[in-house]
Design a protein around this motif. Structure first.
Motif, mmCIF file in Angstrom:
data_model
loop_
_atom_site.group_PDB
_atom_site.id
_atom_site.type_symbol
_atom_site.label_atom_id
_atom_site.label_comp_id
_atom_site.label_asym_id
_atom_site.label_seq_id
_atom_site.Cartn_x
_atom_site.Cartn_y
_atom_site.Cartn_z
ATOM 1 N N LEU A 1 61.614 15.851 63.686
ATOM 2 C CA LEU A 1 62.336 16.987 64.283
ATOM 3 C C LEU A 1 63.822 16.858 63.969
ATOM 4 C CD1 LEU A 1 60.342 16.711 67.581
ATOM 5 C CD2 LEU A 1 60.338 18.777 66.172
ATOM 6 N N GLY B 111 68.195 19.923 65.357
ATOM 7 C CA GLY B 111 69.117 19.884 66.502
ATOM 8 C C GLY B 111 70.521 20.342 66.182
ATOM 9 N N TYR C 85 62.053 28.103 66.236
ATOM 10 C CA TYR C 85 61.482 27.012 67.024
ATOM 11 C C TYR C 85 62.168 27.021 68.388
ATOM 12 C CZ TYR C 85 59.916 25.113 62.479
ATOM 13 O OH TYR C 85 59.330 24.926 61.251
ATOM 14 N N GLY D 1 61.220 24.940 71.109
ATOM 15 C CA GLY D 1 61.123 23.656 71.800
ATOM 16 C C GLY D 1 60.511 22.656 70.837
ATOM 17 N N THR D 2 60.559 21.380 71.175
ATOM 18 C CA THR D 2 60.071 20.359 70.244
ATOM 19 C C THR D 2 58.587 20.565 69.919
ATOM 20 O OG1 THR D 2 59.706 18.884 72.127
ATOM 21 C CG2 THR D 2 61.772 18.627 70.918
ATOM 22 N N ILE E 269 55.325 11.623 65.828
ATOM 23 C CA ILE E 269 56.398 12.589 66.110
ATOM 24 C C ILE E 269 57.708 11.810 66.258
ATOM 25 C CG2 ILE E 269 57.207 14.438 67.642
ATOM 26 C CD1 ILE E 269 54.473 15.116 66.499
ATOM 27 N N SER F 263 62.269 11.921 66.150
ATOM 28 C CA SER F 263 63.506 12.694 66.260
ATOM 29 C C SER F 263 64.412 12.299 65.105
ATOM 30 C CB SER F 263 64.168 12.383 67.604
ATOM 31 O OG SER F 263 65.383 13.066 67.679
ATOM 32 N N GLY G 186 61.288 9.281 72.725
ATOM 33 C CA GLY G 186 61.008 10.503 71.970
ATOM 34 C C GLY G 186 60.256 10.230 70.675
ATOM 35 N N ASP H 162 57.726 21.899 75.092
ATOM 36 C CA ASP H 162 58.436 20.661 74.813
ATOM 37 C C ASP H 162 57.504 19.473 75.078
ATOM 38 O OD1 ASP H 162 61.346 19.456 74.578
ATOM 39 O OD2 ASP H 162 60.392 18.406 76.248
#
Length: 424
Positions: free
Chosen positions: A11, A14, A100, A102-103, A124, A126, A193, A216
């Protein structure tokens, strides 16, 4: 049919608003770090060092520099015919155009991509944390426990636990309770995360919660799996891990790289950090220069003094200039006879002669006290600072400025100078 044991979904969309002017024109994962790298280099390097050769990078906010940096993944050995690295921006569907939100929503929108590889497990990640982790060891832990979901977690000071998703575990490491940023945490084991899901479990949860607004992982997917009595386990990690989401933590993490014995070592042979490097000439240090405990990038020319600094590539430090406790990103030109204290200067900034940064006392920033703090001077990329001015602490500057923008030649502590059209 293609079959991969585990693929990674990174992800990286941000905005990084707590980094202020540093992320006005660039996504947080593409912000420079350590003089040579960008933040996203760390999770990408972890993937290839862990034997993961299929990575989907989900981008959204200001993706251009991030996309250019990753390219087809050559520096990380991710330029593969099958798998490799794939940039996954939001796209227009037949009946709607959807960002997008939310995660988990971002992952849900890429179900088809994941299905292509028919994975057993999905990792998953970050794109904005600094750490080294062998995800293969975490996967072994996931398999040993016959887990449906494994959450990487690390102990944090109890007084900071309310800033994180908190996991409460039994003696076997199984998660009995999950608290998202609780006012009164029951444990100090914080979610990093980083999740490994068994693919059928993740797919079912994403489909079940597809209409959840802003879906999320911490707020929706993990509680859903827990309520369904899936097997959730915490994988405890005790190495270095830093969320560089604030100017203070970003500055601190860079400064830790130049400690005599750095807590986070960039020089380990067995766990290299890879990046997309420009082809540039070597650095030049003049006979009058003084350099103390600093990282200096290639192509830099140093004529002044540098103490405890992280200097990017292609930087020029003029004669008689003294720079202390600062992060200077690539292609910055600093003139002669300047004094630069505790500053973060983004890429391609020009600083005139006789400029002083970091004068006076610490006064809270008037515009964004929570962002522009820690006693720092923060200058956004492509800005210009005219010669002869003085700039106080907890200040932010973005854009091309002239002498007229500084009353009496000074920008007082706590003030912000953002030119029209620039993001605060």
């Amino acid at each position: 049919m293609i079959k991969k044991e585990m693929i990674a979904m990174l992800l990286a969309g941000g905005q990084g608003s707590r980094l202020g002017v540093l992320t006005a024109k660039v996504a947080k994962p593409a912000v420079a770090f350590g003089g040579k790298y960008r933040i996203i280099d760390f999770p990408l390097s972890n993937c290839i060092n862990s034997g993961i050769d299929t990575v989907g990078v989900l981008t959204q906010y200001q993706p251009l520099r991030l996309n250019t940096h990753i390219g087809i993944g050559i520096p990380w050995d991710l330029d593969r015919n099958i798998g490799g690295v794939t940039i996954l921006p939001p796209y227009e569907k037949s009946n709607s155009s959807e960002w997008y939100t939310g995660t988990a929503n971002a992952i849900y929108q890429n179900l088809d991509y994941m299905d292509t590889f028919n994975p057993d497990y999905v990792l998953i990640l970050s794109g904005d944390h600094i750490y080294k982790m062998d995800y293969e060891v975490m996967l072994d832990y996931h398999k040993e426990n016959k887990a449906d979901v494994t959450i990487a977690a690390m102990p944090v000071p109890m007084e900071e636990a309310n800033r994180f998703g908190i996991v409460i575990t039994d003696e076997e490491g199984r998660i009995t309770e999950f608290q998202e940023k609780p006012p009164e945490p029951k444990s100090n084991l914080a979610s990093m995360g980083i999740y490994i899901f068994s693919w059928p479990v993740l797919k079912e949860a994403l489909l079940a919660l597809q209409d959840e607004p802003g879906c999320d992982f911490g707020k929706h997917i993990i509680p859903y799996c827990h309520d369904r009595e899936d097997r959730l386990f915490a994988y405890e990690y005790n190495g270095y891990w830093k969320d560089v989401g604030t100017l203070g933590s970003y500055w601190e993490a860079n400064m830790e790289l130049i400690d005599i014995i750095p807590e986070f070592n960039l020089y380990e042979e067995f766990w290299k950090i890879y990046t997309n490097s420009d082809i540039i000439p070597p650095q030049y240090v003049s006979g009058d220069a003084v350099i103390e405990r600093s990282i200096i990038g290639d192509g830099s020319e140093i004529y002044g003094e540098i103490h405890n600094c992280v200097i990017g590539s292609g930087v020029t430090i003029g004669q008689g200039t003294v720079v202390r406790d600062s992060i200077i990103m690539k292609d910055v030109a600093i003139g002669s006879d300047c004094v630069i204290d505790k500053s973060i200067i983004a890429e391609s900034v020009k600083v005139g002669d006789n400029v002083t940064l970091g004068i006076g006392s610490e006064v809270p920033n008037k515009l964004k006290p929570a962002v522009y703090s820690f006693g720092l001077v923060t200058i956004g990329e492509n800005s210009e600072i005219p010669g002869g001015v003085q700039i106080g602490k907890n200040t932010a500057i973005s854009g091309v400025t002239s002498k007229e923008d500084y009353p009496d030649g000074i920008l007082e502590s706590g003030e912000t100078l953002i030119k029209a059209g620039e993001r605060v």
